[in-house]
Write a protein that holds these residues in place. Structure first.
Motif, mmCIF file in Angstrom:
data_model
loop_
_atom_site.group_PDB
_atom_site.id
_atom_site.type_symbol
_atom_site.label_atom_id
_atom_site.label_comp_id
_atom_site.label_asym_id
_atom_site.label_seq_id
_atom_site.Cartn_x
_atom_site.Cartn_y
_atom_site.Cartn_z
ATOM 1 N N ASP A 177 -5.445 20.707 -11.682
ATOM 2 C CA ASP A 177 -5.736 20.375 -13.011
ATOM 3 C C ASP A 177 -5.561 19.125 -14.563
ATOM 4 N N TYR A 178 -3.933 19.837 -14.066
ATOM 5 C CA TYR A 178 -2.904 18.411 -14.744
ATOM 6 C C TYR A 178 -2.988 17.295 -14.844
ATOM 7 N N GLU A 179 -3.347 17.439 -12.896
ATOM 8 C CA GLU A 179 -2.546 15.447 -12.618
ATOM 9 C C GLU A 179 -3.718 15.279 -13.144
ATOM 10 N N VAL A 207 0.960 -1.692 0.335
ATOM 11 C CA VAL A 207 -0.289 -0.078 0.405
ATOM 12 C C VAL A 207 0.740 1.293 -0.182
ATOM 13 N N SER A 208 1.741 1.493 0.597
ATOM 14 C CA SER A 208 3.110 2.124 0.456
ATOM 15 C C SER A 208 3.397 2.522 -1.175
ATOM 16 N N ASP A 209 3.065 2.057 -2.145
ATOM 17 C CA ASP A 209 4.127 1.819 -2.882
ATOM 18 C C ASP A 209 2.658 2.184 -4.312
ATOM 19 N N LEU A 210 1.573 2.315 -3.361
ATOM 20 C CA LEU A 210 0.444 2.343 -4.438
ATOM 21 C C LEU A 210 0.144 4.181 -5.542
ATOM 22 N N THR A 211 0.108 4.102 -6.505
ATOM 23 C CA THR A 211 0.033 5.257 -7.390
ATOM 24 C C THR A 211 -0.838 6.359 -7.266
ATOM 25 N N LEU A 212 -1.540 7.584 -7.971
ATOM 26 C CA LEU A 212 -2.207 8.286 -7.808
ATOM 27 C C LEU A 212 -4.051 7.057 -8.238
ATOM 28 N N VAL A 213 -3.801 6.345 -9.266
ATOM 29 C CA VAL A 213 -5.228 5.839 -9.958
ATOM 30 C C VAL A 213 -4.521 4.791 -8.952
ATOM 31 N N GLU A 214 -4.301 3.566 -8.455
ATOM 32 C CA GLU A 214 -4.435 2.993 -8.094
ATOM 33 C C GLU A 214 -4.975 3.177 -6.521
ATOM 34 N N SER A 215 -4.885 4.582 -6.408
ATOM 35 C CA SER A 215 -5.039 5.094 -4.239
ATOM 36 C C SER A 215 -6.819 5.006 -5.243
ATOM 37 N N ALA A 216 -6.950 6.084 -6.386
ATOM 38 C CA ALA A 216 -8.707 6.395 -6.192
ATOM 39 C C ALA A 216 -9.657 4.758 -6.988
ATOM 40 N N PHE A 217 -8.410 3.874 -7.463
ATOM 41 C CA PHE A 217 -9.522 3.033 -7.891
ATOM 42 C C PHE A 217 -9.430 2.471 -6.406
ATOM 43 N N LEU A 218 -8.310 1.648 -5.037
ATOM 44 C CA LEU A 218 -9.111 1.073 -4.188
ATOM 45 C C LEU A 218 -10.087 2.110 -3.336
ATOM 46 N N ALA A 219 -9.543 3.561 -3.389
ATOM 47 C CA ALA A 219 -10.468 4.254 -2.868
ATOM 48 C C ALA A 219 -12.263 4.389 -2.925
ATOM 49 N N GLY A 220 -12.664 3.317 -3.978
ATOM 50 C CA GLY A 220 -14.089 3.594 -4.164
ATOM 51 C C GLY A 220 -14.097 2.147 -5.367
ATOM 52 N N LYS A 253 -5.806 10.166 -18.920
ATOM 53 C CA LYS A 253 -5.254 9.135 -19.551
ATOM 54 C C LYS A 253 -5.231 7.721 -18.932
ATOM 55 N N ILE A 254 -4.496 7.654 -18.026
ATOM 56 C CA ILE A 254 -4.053 6.176 -17.384
ATOM 57 C C ILE A 254 -5.107 5.275 -17.927
ATOM 58 N N PRO A 255 -5.328 3.712 -19.336
ATOM 59 C CA PRO A 255 -6.300 3.135 -19.104
ATOM 60 C C PRO A 255 -6.040 1.639 -17.831
ATOM 61 N N LEU A 256 -7.500 1.920 -16.933
ATOM 62 C CA LEU A 256 -7.322 0.906 -15.837
ATOM 63 C C LEU A 256 -6.308 -0.594 -15.790
#
Length: 673
Positions: A304-306, A255-268, A312-315
């Protein structure tokens, strides 16, 4: 002159003098008195209304306050020890033997300092935006949710206090860990009800305990967040709980190595793990992840940029391939997984965090044989032996008289725990298997058809289109009886029957009938999709019922459990019992016993059920020695209906399979001694 003046004065005196009661001039004073009376009356009514409203408001405040005080007075104190769980849930088979034990090994605790900041931000954004600011209770969030509940209450005429969106992370932790405490007056466990007065009491307790956590410094915010993410289910396999197990399951990283999109997925995904798992619906998983990213941007955690780059990242590129082997297979696991899903729906509690004794109806001997099938240990039942076919399998075995599920096949290669269970989660078109339940049973019931009723099996065009419906062999037979139509599985008579029933009872009543015999997954599936894409048809998935359902097509997606339930209804003389695995549940902490709520409900007359069963017997008797019926033991009286869903021409181009070839084969047999 004087006489005339005297007459005038007399006349004037007559008009203005005392009336017969000696009260003076009524005529000249009546109008002003009337106007004055109207003004006084209006003011009094308004004043009375304000006074009544004020009294009612004060009385309401007093009643609510007394209710809150009374609820809190019955709520026992808490400490940090109450959040430590030592006992575990055990599952028993029909004979009372222990077949499974949910131990604490399922949770791998991670410290707050080891949680990636992106995951913390993602959870706070979507679950509780003011988490680090409030004391466990967020009044603005609560008020907004309550307004929604008022609307739900008015629409359903059922007092709702579900508080959708009202619960803070603190309150969710409390609900998961503490709301199984024994009521000091009744001695029963307080289950997390979501409506009525019990729902209000539950919400009051959540708020009270959540504020105690903060105000009495039982835990600080970091500890609350840590406990919360360590004890919730993310849809990960192997019955695991907690964010560390989930990170390893989905991304093969800590969990310490999660990226932004990976974190967003787990939270959702925690909102509905069975719905948003990428291994079940990548589309819904992506939609949910993008929703979390939106709120992270909205609350200022990413710019906004992030946000734009993250979208754009394919899940699908982020998830690891789930590669389990036969070594991961566990006895009875497909059945146990359904039990664990069902017990959570039945009690509202997580069996991994709330110790229970779950008494099931599982037939251990039968389930062991079904395990051999799904593990491909019976050669002639391994479909790979036929041209190395990738076709899958699923089955639900029901005791017809009780509705109890006694055996389950979750699919070939059912390795591991809480993996995709095709009998419970696999939605497929039933094809012609649906004909007895959707078309012919209601025809016997509402139209008075007999098995000798005749149809003209000829050209038919779907209403509102120029698309022609064909039989499975692209031939027409002219006049055919109902018995022949169902035995040979002709499509056109089934659709003609649906149209006749629909004309007689109306679409709304037809929908009610279909739901009453257990077919609800198609509507739930559509509603989930409508909500995900913000479609105006949200909540109206049930209206998709159409003539194409008569042949198990269009939006008609179902699971083996529903087909088994409808079949059992026919065998029960028209009484429907929701298929279920659980007989009763005992909450270990309190000893409260929760029995299965599923009882027989009449949905068809005994005569209509009998005629439907007869046609299913005819399917076997008229086709012995051919097709799937050759596998049926002839020493038993057997009822059955087969069905096939074919690949369309569009599917053919997409998936590279022959157009018209079989995609799904359903078989709904009933064996009776």
């Amino acid at each position: 002159m004087d006489n005339e003046r005297t007459k005038e004065l007399n006349i004037l005196e007559l008009k203005t003098g005392p009336d017969q009661n000696g009260k003076g001039d009524n005529m000249s004073k009546k109008k002003p008195k009337t106007n004055k009376k109207k003004r006084v009356t209006g003011a009094k009514v308004f004043a009375s209304f304000i006074s009544f409203a004020a009294v009612a408001f004060i009385a309401g405040v007093v009643v609510v306050s007394l209710f809150i005080v009374s609820t809190i007075a019955q709520t026992p104190p808490i400490s940090a020890d109450d959040f430590i769980q030592n006992d575990s849930t055990i599952v028993l088979d029909a004979s009372g033997n222990v077949i499974y034990d949910l131990g604490e090994k399922l949770i791998e605790t991670v410290e707050y300092e080891d949680i990636s900041q992106s995951l913390i931000d993602a959870f706070v954004s979507i679950e509780d935006s003011r988490f680090f600011e409030h004391n466990g209770f967020d009044l603005p969030r609560f008020t907004s949710a309550m307004l929604k509940n008022v609307m739900v209450t008015l629409q359903t005429m059922n007092l709702s206090f579900d508080g959708g969106g009202a619960s803070t992370i603190d309150m969710q932790l409390v609900r998961n860990a503490l709301l199984t405490e024994e009521n000091v007056e009744t001695g029963e466990v307080e289950l997390p009800a979501s409506s009525g007065l019990d729902g209000i009491r539950r919400k009051i307790k959540e708020i009270y305990y959540a504020t105690l956590l903060n105000n009495e410094c039982i835990f600080d915010k970091k500890a609350i967040f840590q406990k919360y993410v360590n004890e919730i289910w993310f849809g990960s396999g192997n019955n695991t709980l907690g964010v560390e197990k989930a990170a390893m399951y989905y991304f093969d990283k800590s969990v310490s190595d999660l990226t932004l999109v990976e974190s967003a997925f787990l939270a959702g995904v925690v909102n509905a793990p069975n719905l948003y798992s990428p291994y079940k619906s990548l589309t819904l998983a992506t939609e949910r992840t993008h929703t979390v990213l939106y709120y992270m941007n909205y609350h200022g955690y990413i710019d906004d940029y992030e946000y734009e780059q993250a979208l754009k990242i394919p899940l699908e590129n982020l998830f690891v391939q789930q590669s389990l082997t036969s070594e991961d297979a566990m006895p009875n696991q497909a059945h146990i997984d359904v039990v664990l899903d069902e017990v959570e729906a039945l009690t509202g509690l997580n069996p991994a965090t709330t110790p229970m004794i779950i008494q099931t109806a599982m037939n251990t001997e039968l389930q062991s044989q079904l395990d051999l099938v799904q593990n491909r240990e019976i050669a002639n039942l391994d479909i790979r032996q036929v041209g190395n076919s990738p076709i899958q399998i699923a089955a639900t075995v029901v005791e017809n008289s009780t509705g109890e599920i006694i055996g389950i096949v979750g699919g070939y290669d059912y390795y591991g725990q809480r993996v995709f269970n095709r009998s419970y989660h696999g939605l497929y078109q039933p094809g012609s298997t649906a004909k007895p339940f959707i078309s012919y049973a209601p025809a016997f019931e509402f139209l008075g058809y007999a098995t000798s009723h005749t149809f003209l099996d000829g050209p038919y065009v779907w209403q509102g289109t120029n698309i022609q419906l064909n039989n499975w062999d692209n031939r027409y037979r002219g006049q055919v009886t109902l018995r022949e139509a169902i035995s040979q599985s002709y499509n056109i008579p089934a659709v003609l029957t649906y149209d006749a029933v629909n004309d007689k009872i109306g679409h709304s009543r037809y929908v009610d009938y279909v739901e009453s015999i257990g077919f609800v997954s198609y509507a739930n599936n559509l509603n989930a999709w409508f909500e995900a894409i913000d479609d105006s048809r949200q909540g109206n998935g049930r209206d998709a019922l159409s003539a194409q359902f008569a042949i198990g097509g269009s939006d008609f997606y179902t699971i083996t459990k529903e087909l088994a339930g409808a079949t059992a209804m026919i065998m029960n003389g028209g009484d429907y019992v929701t298929p279920h695995t659980i007989r009763e549940v005992t909450i270990v902490n309190t000893g409260q016993v929760i029995e299965s709520p599923y009882k027989a409900t009449p949905v068809l007359s005994e005569a209509a059920a009998y005629l439907t069963a007869k046609t299913m017997r005819d399917v076997v008797d008229d086709n012995r020695g051919i097709d799937a019926t050759r596998y049926v033991s002839k020493s038993y009286t057997t009822y059955a209906k087969t069905g096939t869903s074919n690949w369309s021409s569009d599917d053919s181009a997409t998936y590279g399979v022959p157009s018209g070839s079989a995609k799904i084969d359903f078989y709904s047999p009933v064996l009776t001694k």
